[in-house]
Scaffold this motif. Structure first.
Motif, mmCIF file in Angstrom:
data_model
loop_
_atom_site.group_PDB
_atom_site.id
_atom_site.type_symbol
_atom_site.label_atom_id
_atom_site.label_comp_id
_atom_site.label_asym_id
_atom_site.label_seq_id
_atom_site.Cartn_x
_atom_site.Cartn_y
_atom_site.Cartn_z
ATOM 1 N N GLN A 1 5.693 3.981 0.619
ATOM 2 C CA GLN A 1 5.344 2.649 0.115
ATOM 3 C C GLN A 1 5.575 1.657 1.251
ATOM 4 N N THR B 1 -3.292 11.063 7.662
ATOM 5 C CA THR B 1 -2.816 10.183 6.600
ATOM 6 C C THR B 1 -3.971 9.836 5.673
ATOM 7 N N LYS B 2 -3.599 9.353 4.523
ATOM 8 C CA LYS B 2 -4.568 8.809 3.565
ATOM 9 C C LYS B 2 -3.850 7.626 2.917
ATOM 10 N N SER B 3 -4.526 6.502 2.827
ATOM 11 C CA SER B 3 -3.849 5.326 2.293
ATOM 12 C C SER B 3 -4.635 4.686 1.161
ATOM 13 N N ILE C 1 4.907 10.634 0.509
ATOM 14 C CA ILE C 1 4.220 9.386 0.182
ATOM 15 C C ILE C 1 5.137 8.247 0.571
ATOM 16 N N GLY D 1 0.822 -1.200 0.000
ATOM 17 C CA GLY D 1 0.000 0.000 0.000
ATOM 18 C C GLY D 1 0.857 1.250 0.000
ATOM 19 N N PHE D 2 0.203 2.363 -0.220
ATOM 20 C CA PHE D 2 0.852 3.662 -0.183
ATOM 21 C C PHE D 2 0.120 4.525 0.836
ATOM 22 N N ILE D 3 0.898 5.248 1.622
ATOM 23 C CA ILE D 3 0.336 6.125 2.635
ATOM 24 C C ILE D 3 0.777 7.552 2.323
ATOM 25 N N GLU D 4 -0.211 8.435 2.163
ATOM 26 C CA GLU D 4 0.091 9.853 2.047
ATOM 27 C C GLU D 4 0.205 10.408 3.452
ATOM 28 N N LEU E 1 -0.059 1.402 9.536
ATOM 29 C CA LEU E 1 -0.732 2.677 9.263
ATOM 30 C C LEU E 1 -1.062 3.402 10.570
ATOM 31 N N PHE F 1 -0.852 -4.339 7.775
ATOM 32 C CA PHE F 1 -0.838 -3.022 7.136
ATOM 33 C C PHE F 1 -1.567 -2.004 8.019
ATOM 34 N N GLU F 2 -2.706 -2.413 8.555
ATOM 35 C CA GLU F 2 -3.486 -1.515 9.405
ATOM 36 C C GLU F 2 -2.685 -1.101 10.642
#
Length: 151
Positions: free
Chosen positions: A107, A132-134, A105, A67-70, A120, A116-117
């Motif tokens: 990765q 954040t936004k993922s 951003i 995933g990608f996290i902004e 995050l 992942f959660e």
């Protein structure tokens, strides 16, 4: 330092396969093996080539979720602060500052959705993070690992 065409072709050949012999590269670029070695040594000494590595399929290592996290940072957060904060996470494969609304951003590779959660949540809890936004990767379509101009 700007590379000339010959050096770019050597770098590209090594990026495709870092185990390629100097003789093989020489045959591709029209140089002898010792001449290629001298150029590679110079490129390493100049910091153009920073190392040699192996690429591993993340899934083979148990990292099934990508995933990608902004990251939207708090005001006056330096890129170095973000870098130091993210460097502690082995799940972070890459991180970059970016243009647009987000400041960076990231990765991330994780073993599953729950992992992942958790990553995050930990990143969102960093003191420099405002929000954040993922997004999760469903299927990687294209990945390029080589460098330099195409041969």
């Amino acid at each position: 330092m700007r590379l000339n065409d010959l050096d770019e072709r050597i770098v590209h050949a090594l990026a495709e396969d870092a185990r390629r012999s100097y003789a093989d590269i020489g045959s591709l670029v029209g140089l002898s093996a010792p001449a290629v070695k001298r150029r590679v040594d110079r490129l390493r000494a100049d910091g153009v080539i920073t190392g040699f590595t192996v690429r591993v399929d993340p899934g083979a290592m148990g990292w099934e979720t990508e995933g990608f996290i902004e990251i939207h940072a708090r005001s006056n957060t330096s890129p170095e602060t973000i870098k130091r904060g993210l460097a502690r996470y082995p799940e972070v494969a890459s991180a970059s500052t970016v243009t647009g609304e987000a400041d960076a951003i990231v990765q991330v590779f994780a073993s599953d959705m729950r992992h992942f959660e958790r990553v995050l949540e930990r990143i969102a809890g960093e003191p420099f993070v405002e929000r954040t936004k993922s997004v999760l990767v469903l299927s990687p379509l294209l990945r390029r690992f080589s460098s330099g101009a195409p041969a």
